[in-house]
Design a protein around this motif. Sequence first.
Motif, PDB file in Angstrom:
ATOM      1  N   MET A 253      37.819 -66.645  72.751  1.00 19.54           N
ATOM      2  CA  MET A 253      36.810 -67.514  72.191  1.00 19.54           C
ATOM      3  C   MET A 253      36.149 -68.433  73.279  1.00 19.54           C
ATOM      4  SD  MET A 253      39.768 -69.396  69.683  1.00 19.54           S
ATOM      5  CE  MET A 253      38.578 -70.653  69.024  1.00 19.54           C
ATOM      6  N   GLU A 256      34.490 -73.058  70.011  1.00 22.37           N
ATOM      7  CA  GLU A 256      35.102 -72.644  68.561  1.00 22.37           C
ATOM      8  C   GLU A 256      34.666 -71.432  67.870  1.00 22.37           C
ATOM      9  OE1 GLU A 256      37.406 -74.966  67.071  1.00 22.37           O
ATOM     10  OE2 GLU A 256      37.521 -75.922  68.964  1.00 22.37           O
ATOM     11  N   VAL A 258      34.633 -67.175  67.683  1.00 24.35           N
ATOM     12  CA  VAL A 258      35.572 -66.318  68.103  1.00 24.35           C
ATOM     13  C   VAL A 258      34.405 -64.916  68.515  1.00 24.35           C
ATOM     14  CG1 VAL A 258      37.196 -64.434  67.094  1.00 24.35           C
ATOM     15  CG2 VAL A 258      37.201 -66.953  66.391  1.00 24.35           C
ATOM     16  N   LEU A 286      37.718 -68.713  62.534  1.00 21.73           N
ATOM     17  CA  LEU A 286      38.780 -69.414  62.908  1.00 21.73           C
ATOM     18  C   LEU A 286      39.553 -69.637  61.419  1.00 21.73           C
ATOM     19  CD1 LEU A 286      38.245 -72.030  65.591  1.00 21.73           C
ATOM     20  CD2 LEU A 286      39.625 -69.646  65.733  1.00 21.73           C
ATOM     21  N   ILE A 291      46.412 -70.397  64.824  1.00 19.15           N
ATOM     22  CA  ILE A 291      46.513 -70.096  66.178  1.00 19.15           C
ATOM     23  C   ILE A 291      48.005 -70.644  66.609  1.00 19.15           C
ATOM     24  CG2 ILE A 291      45.582 -70.960  68.436  1.00 19.15           C
ATOM     25  CD1 ILE A 291      43.496 -69.586  66.619  1.00 19.15           C
TER      26      ILE A 291
END
Length: 332
Positions: A253, A256, A258, A286, A291
């Motif tokens: 990442m 924020e 990816v 996300l 996570i």
Amino acid sequence: MSEEIKKFKITIDGQTTEVAPGTSILEAARQIGGRSVPPAMCYYKPLENSGGRCRTCLVEVSKGSEADPRPMPKLVASCRTGVMDGMEVKNLTSDKTQEARKAVTEFLLINHPLDCPVCDQAGECHLQDLGYEHGLERTRTEFERRTFEPEDIGPYIKLHMNRCILCARCVLAANQLTEEREHGILFRGEQAEISTYLNKALDNDFIGNVIDVCPVGALTDKTARFAQRVWFTKPVNASCSCSKCSGKVVLWMKGEEVIRVTARKDQYDEIEEWICNECRFERKDLKYWSIEGPRHIDRHSVISLNHYEKPKNMINLLNNPDAKEISVKDEE
């Protein structure tokens, strides 16, 4: 009651361990750990029949076994040589091994382009590590390098044959993960190259794993090419509900965003669990992921310098004997 299997003793660089019969010298070295572990560019434990191609793992056997203590006359490939009881091996402590590794590295770099500044594999490249440790400052060859045009071998994969070292990991991965293999090594000798069969696309649900097994930047993720340098990204463990694979991945990442998704790997950069193309290429948001926390990169690399994660109770020492110690609390 089953009969207990007698283990073999092996000594590598003065360190002794016991392993089961049939274990290779390389796996025995990995059991000891540390710098005594030979590098490997083609061997990949999860892949059947891997190893024996790159010769970077050559070691000197100074004692064959207790039954026959004579040394082996030549250096051997540790990934393909089985352990014998009482065997003694030299890796770091052998001048012959180190000279041979320098020669092998030079051969691997004969046709390899010096494009680390633009290569997506830079920072986590095994050949880059080898070149830094054993490479020459300049090439001694005068002939032209082999050159190829970048090739799309599927909707998600770009092949840069210029960088390929013919380790065959991607071919073995395709053999193991797909029923119908559509790419392989064409031709022989200096004409050998990786290519697809009649320009077919690689579109199997798990074919994206060939990117992860490639030790250099020959196979790249088209969804993440040139998006970010690896040392500027933050790897985190994440998981999702997937019907095709375990859904356990590493998200790389930037803030924020990816940048890319890869399988989880151990300290030898070998995949723990294969992941599907949907998780790898299509879930770049996300919202798809849970996570779990920062990913600790075990292998020696630019990305394992803890620049994204502060270990608990860590004390940083300044490069000055008179300077005061700076703790994590002081830094914050």
